[in-house]
Design an enzyme around this catalytic site. Structure first.
Site, short mmCIF file in Angstrom:
data_model
loop_
_atom_site.label_atom_id
_atom_site.label_comp_id
_atom_site.label_asym_id
_atom_site.label_seq_id
_atom_site.Cartn_x
_atom_site.Cartn_y
_atom_site.Cartn_z
CB SER A 38 25.86 -17.34 -104.51
OG SER A 38 24.72 -18.15 -104.68
CG ASN A 125 15.71 -16.24 -112.72
OD1 ASN A 125 16.69 -16.76 -112.21
ND2 ASN A 125 15.50 -16.25 -114.03
CB THR A 170 30.51 29.11 -90.95
OG1 THR A 170 31.15 30.38 -90.85
CG2 THR A 170 29.14 29.18 -90.29
CG HIS A 171 33.89 29.30 -94.00
ND1 HIS A 171 33.84 29.07 -95.35
CD2 HIS A 171 32.87 30.15 -93.73
CE1 HIS A 171 32.85 29.75 -95.88
NE2 HIS A 171 32.23 30.41 -94.93
CB SER A 292 49.42 5.19 -78.65
OG SER A 292 50.75 4.95 -79.07
CE LYS A 298 47.93 10.49 -79.40
NZ LYS A 298 48.41 9.93 -80.69
CG ASN A 300 44.97 7.78 -80.07
OD1 ASN A 300 45.30 8.94 -79.84
ND2 ASN A 300 45.85 6.81 -80.30
CD GLU A 305 41.21 8.46 -85.39
OE1 GLU A 305 41.97 9.42 -85.36
OE2 GLU A 305 41.52 7.34 -84.95
CE1 TYR A 332 19.29 -13.61 -111.00
CE2 TYR A 332 20.08 -15.13 -112.67
CZ TYR A 332 20.20 -14.57 -111.42
OH TYR A 332 21.22 -14.95 -110.60
CD GLN A 337 25.76 -16.21 -107.55
OE1 GLN A 337 24.88 -16.97 -107.94
NE2 GLN A 337 27.03 -16.56 -107.53
CE LYS A 340 22.39 -13.31 -103.93
NZ LYS A 340 21.80 -12.62 -105.09
N1 ARG Z 1 22.35 -17.59 -106.74
C1 ARG Z 1 21.57 -16.91 -107.72
C2 ARG Z 1 21.60 -15.41 -107.47
O1 ARG Z 1 21.97 -15.04 -106.41
C3 ARG Z 1 20.16 -17.38 -107.66
C4 ARG Z 1 19.43 -17.27 -108.97
C5 ARG Z 1 20.03 -18.16 -109.97
N2 ARG Z 1 19.24 -18.20 -111.13
C6 ARG Z 1 19.70 -18.76 -112.26
N3 ARG Z 1 18.87 -18.78 -113.25
N4 ARG Z 1 20.88 -19.26 -112.37
O2 ARG Z 1 21.29 -14.61 -108.31
#
Ligand code: ARG
Length: 476
Positions: A38, A125, A170-171, A292, A298, A300, A305, A332, A337, A340
């Protein structure tokens, strides 16, 4: 090479290079390293991880679990590592999985046994949960400032356009006339609620998981209050099982940002329409439009958008997070993971949108001439006339029907309501008089509003004053 069955403690274990390698007899498959790493994305937590580790080390020293000198050395080396990561001089590798193990192994490489003490009474964790909360807390504060800046841009435009009457829809049909400032301040209100939701989400984000260990807490004598105070958390998480697995704050943040993105998408859609030659209400700054490659004429509204389009990502991220969590038993699980990138993406997306939205609004102006030229279209004053009749004692349903007839006559003749003759009005309503005529015309219709929160000039002036005051405090 020890045989897979070997229990020879003198021989190096196959997983010895890993922080968790002691029990392993076989090395990790390279494909698994690539699959489970990760660090390619959680390196963004580096600052938070270092802050958390320094606070943890100082607490361990205060509790007698390491010496003050050792904590000092850890803090010192951590700052070195921070500097190297920031300068791009730190080496990342899939073999070391995640940002937590990278930083800890760099520490240990430099400090030996002292570094090996840092993970006392800590698990990845509770560590990753803490890092992500610190990251989100910082993001919330930045996003709040970005939203305040956008509100200030809407307020500034509202102040410049004070007194300008535009058609309200409205509408997507012409409805009643409103002050442009009133409509601009409506966005301040929506963004204001988004900021309140962010502040509320911050409260539940700012709770400390660290010290929960992997799941059950620790038998070592730690002081979680110490870490809480050092890292600026409001409270210590009450239940170690919950704390290591709780990602409610991430979902909440993603939701708040998705609703904010939806508001901004609505605004973008409105201004895409209002800036068309067909409407001709707003003139976007050219620096915020694109051309464009084939049609030379154009200009734009691509920025608007994209503001509208990027809401799709923010909405998708909420969905992804909820689905990620829905099957997890307590505590956990590695699935977490996956949280994120979704959280980072929502934050990045909103920051990018806010970064262009505020200057775009600040550089926009209304096309007063074109607006004035079409203001008489659409019988925007019909409701005003109906209310004048109600005030004169006509029951609402009767007044509505009567004005409907008058609008039909005006439509047939191709004129505005105010261009009908007194005879035509008197034919529908025998009590017709000059006082009733004063309800006609879009400007009169706006001026006659009296209710709280209406588009009346006095009401809008009061709203402007409130927002001026609020933003002066909020932005200081
Ligand atoms: N990279 C892990 C995560 O983002 C960190 C925690 C990992 N914990 C484990 N017991 N393998 O969740």
């Amino acid at each position: 090479m020890p045989s897979p069955q070997s229990h020879d403690h003198a021989a190096p274990a196959a997983g010895a290079a890993k922080a968790w390698g002691g029990v392993f007899r076989e090395p990790t498959d390279k494909r698994v390293e690539a699959f489970s790493e990760s660090v390619s994305f959680d390196r963004r937590l580096a600052d938070d991880d270092i802050d958390g580790s320094i606070a943890h080390a100082r607490m361990l020293a205060a509790c007698g679990l390491m010496s003050v000198q050792e904590a000092d050395a850890i803090a010192h080396v951590m700052e070195e590592i921070r500097g190297e990561i920031r300068a791009g001089r730190f080496e990342f590798t899939a073999a070391k999985e995640d940002i937590h193990l990278h930083i800890e192994s760099a520490l240990t490489a430099r400090l030996g046994d002292t570094g090996r003490k840092l993970h006392t009474a800590r698990s990845r964790n509770d560590q990753v949960a803490t890092d992500l909360r610190l990251y989100c807390r910082r993001a919330i504060d930045r996003l709040d400032r970005g939203l305040a800046a956008l509100q200030a841009a809407f307020l500034g435009l509202a102040e410049r356009e004070q007194g300008l009457v535009i058609p309200g829809y409205t509408h997507m049909r012409r409805a009643q006339p409103v002050l442009a400032a009133h409509q601009l301040l409506a966005w301040c209100e929506k963004l204001g609620r988004d900021r309140e939701r962010l502040a509320d989400c911050r409260k539940r984000t700012n709770i400390l998981p660290l010290g929960s260990g992997a799941i059950a807490g620790t038998s070592l004598p730690i002081d979680r209050e110490h870490v809480k105070d050092a890292l600026g958390f409001d409270a210590v998480a009450a239940n170690s099982l919950d704390a290591a697995s709780d990602r409610d704050f991430a979902c909440e943040l993603a939701f708040v940002l998705s609703l904010t993105a939806v508001h901004l998408s609505q605004w973008a859609e409105e201004w895409i329409l209002y800036s068309t030659p067909e409407f001709g209400f707003v003139l976007l700054p050219e620096g915020f439009c694109t051309g464009s490659s084939i049609m030379p004429q154009k200009i734009n509204p691509d920025v608007l958008e994209l503001v509208r389009g990027k809401s799709a990502r923010a909405i998708g991220n909420v969905q992804a997070l909820l689905v990620l969590l829905k099957g997890l038993p307590t505590a956990y699980n590695r699935d977490l993971q996956e949280d994120k990138e979704r959280v980072f993406d929502s934050i990045d997306t909103l920051e990018a949108v806010l970064g262009v939205a505020a200057p775009l609004v600040a550089g926009t102006r209304f096309d007063r001439e074109r607006i004035a030229a079409s203001l008489d279209r659409g019988h925007l004053d019909a409701t005003s006339l109906m209310e004048a009749l109600i005030a004169a004692g006509v029951p609402q349903r009767t007044a509505h029907e009567l004005v409907g007839h008058l609008v039909r006559s005006a439509m047939t003749r191709g004129v505005a309501l105010s261009e009908l003759t007194d005879e035509e009005f008197a034919r529908e309503y025998p009590g017709w008089n000059a006082g009733l005529r004063a309800a006609l015309g879009p400007h009169n219709a706006v001026d006659r509003m009296v209710s709280q929160g209406s588009t009346a000039p006095a009401s809008v002036a009061a709203q402007l004053a409130v927002w001026r005051e609020r933003l002066a405090c909020g932005l200081a």
